[in-house]
Design an enzyme around this catalytic site. Structure first.
Site, PDB file in Angstrom:
ATOM      1  N   THR A   1      36.498  43.562  38.755  1.00 40.16           N
ATOM      2  CA  THR A   1      35.627  42.057  39.494  1.00 40.16           C
ATOM      3  C   THR A   1      34.114  42.971  39.296  1.00 40.16           C
ATOM      4  O   THR A   1      33.405  42.129  38.399  1.00 40.16           O
ATOM      5  CB  THR A   1      35.860  42.498  41.447  1.00 40.16           C
ATOM      6  OG1 THR A   1      37.440  41.568  41.742  1.00 40.16           O
ATOM      7  CG2 THR A   1      34.650  42.252  41.730  1.00 40.16           C
ATOM      8  N   PHE A   2      34.096  44.022  39.449  1.00 40.99           N
ATOM      9  CA  PHE A   2      32.245  45.043  39.028  1.00 40.99           C
ATOM     10  C   PHE A   2      32.057  44.958  37.714  1.00 40.99           C
ATOM     11  O   PHE A   2      30.995  44.375  37.378  1.00 40.99           O
ATOM     12  CB  PHE A   2      32.069  46.334  39.576  1.00 40.99           C
ATOM     13  CG  PHE A   2      31.883  46.410  40.757  1.00 40.99           C
ATOM     14  CD1 PHE A   2      30.675  47.295  41.563  1.00 40.99           C
ATOM     15  CD2 PHE A   2      32.758  45.474  42.138  1.00 40.99           C
ATOM     16  CE1 PHE A   2      29.661  46.922  42.885  1.00 40.99           C
ATOM     17  CE2 PHE A   2      31.948  45.388  43.303  1.00 40.99           C
ATOM     18  CZ  PHE A   2      30.771  46.123  44.011  1.00 40.99           C
TER      19      PHE A   2
END
Length: 412
Positions: free
Chosen positions: A78-79
């Site tokens: 995600t990040f």
């Protein structure tokens, strides 16, 4: 007659309030600059469009452009991917190399769920699109986008919020519409919007689950609310909507797990991460034996020296990466027996796998005045989204790894 005059005045005032937008001199001096809204649906696989729960997305795709798939950056987490989308840089180059990692010089840790570790701006390299835009005179507003609550280079978006997972998808849309309703002097030209319901459902129940179907419907309803809100304000046809995801998702299986303590003595290594992508540092005097154990073939895991990660992954040169990286096969997890014996949690659905895996592919749909209509295009890497956004905003992009030529055919 007095009543008619009053109604005329009110109508003129209302029209002036909803139609006023700054003009762009360099790119299109005779037309208004469109609003640009970048939407992320965390964990949305392109094939989820076929499950019948996303009529709003289907309508946007039919009236705009859809990629068959968009390739996320590696690792498919995600990040790293959200920051790649807004910088156009691979994780190796912007520095958010994982959801969790350590600075080898200071020992400081970056933990994606810990606001106090992620708030250090030195973690965040490159230049996110909201800073690029603000440098060139535009205003920006971000709803929960990773990195947007950090003073990167001393700058935050004009409007932003700390992440609040309890805020519903519809509430997030309403807050963004509130920002759009601000007076012209405060109103932004670029917005981001982030939904995480699909990813949460996939982790907890698996991609094929009815809970994921319900999350798809929830997010699609919220997007319908956004479209209706833009229409009500007379802005829908003056807005470029770019809808993406960061990665897909795959069902995990206990049969595919790799127990690191069955492969190498844990006393000989320091493990930075377990999970889909495990990171390993041999302890002094143990490098040869650890490499011999890890770098040989394994049934459900592949390990590399970081300098020998396949070039197509654009990964392995950043000093924040430890010497050895181990990637689980799709559906697998790298763990240890003690964690499992103590009841440690393992997700039913996961991501982070090889970015050529079909189940890791991401979503791309775009609709608005700058985009062609009814077009389906082959996949492209998500680093290309940044130069596309810069083009939509009529700004000069910062240095990036993207290729505008790859996305130019999407445009009118």
């Amino acid at each position: 007659m007095r009543l008619l005059r009053l109604l005329s005045i009110l109508l003129l005032a209302a029209c002036a309030g909803c139609a006023s937008q700054p003009r762009t001199e360099a790119a299109a001096p005779a037309t208004r600059r469109p609003l640009v809204i970048l939407v992320s649906i965390d964990g949305f696989r392109p094939d989820y469009l076929q499950r019948g729960h996303t009529p709003t997305l289907a309508a946007l795709a039919a009236d705009g452009v859809r990629a068959k798939a968009m390739q996320p950056a590696f690792p498919t987490l995600t990040f790293p991917n959200h920051y790649t989308l807004v910088t156009g840089l691979y994780p190796d180059h912007h520095g958010i190399v994982n959801n969790r990692f350590t600075n080898p010089d200071t020992g400081a840790a970056f933990v994606f769920k810990d606001r106090y570790t992620t708030a250090d701006p030195t973690w965040w390299g490159g230049e996110p699109i909201w800073i690029t835009a603000q440098k060139q005179g535009l205003r920006t507003a971000t709803m929960f986008w990773p990195g947007s609550d950090v003073a990167i280079s001393g700058v935050r978006p004009d409007h932003w919020l700390y992440y609040d997972g309890s805020m519903s998808s519809s509430e997030r849309v309403d807050h963004l519409l509130h920002w759009i309703d601000l007076p012209a002097a405060q109103r932004a030209q670029f917005y981001t919007l982030y939904f995480d319901a699909v990813d949460h459902a996939s982790h907890s129940h698996g991609p094929p689950s009815p809970q994921v179907d319900a999350a798809l419907a929830e997010v699609d309803d919220a997007l319908g609310r956004l479209v209706a809100g833009l229409r009500a304000r007379g802005l829908y046809d003056d807005t470029d909507l770019v809808i993406v995801s960061d990665h897909g998702g795959a069902t995990t299986s206990k049969a595919l797990r790799t127990y690191l303590d069955d492969v190498v003595p844990l006393a000989d290594i320091k493990v930075g991460n377990y999970g889909v992508l495990a990171t390993v540092t041999p302890l002094p005097g143990k490098q040869a034996s650890v490499e011999q154990a890890l770098l040989k073939p394994h049934p459900h895991m592949t390990c590399w020296r970081k300098s020998q990660v396949p070039a197509r992954l654009h990964y392995g040169s950043n000093p924040r990466l430890p010497p050895i990286l181990c990637l689980a096969a799709e559906g697998g997890i790298i763990t240890e027996h003690a964690y499992e014996n103590q009841g440690g949690h393992t997700s039913v659905g996961e991501h982070g796998y090889d970015n050529i895996d079909p189940k890791m592919q991401a979503l791309f749909i775009a609709r608005g005045p700058d985009f062609r209509r009814g077009l389906v295009v082959p996949g492209f890497p998500n680093v290309d989204v940044y130069p596309l956004l810069a083009h939509l905003l009529r700004i000069q992009p910062a240095p990036n790894d993207g290729d505008f030529a790859a996305v130019a055919p999407l445009l009118r």
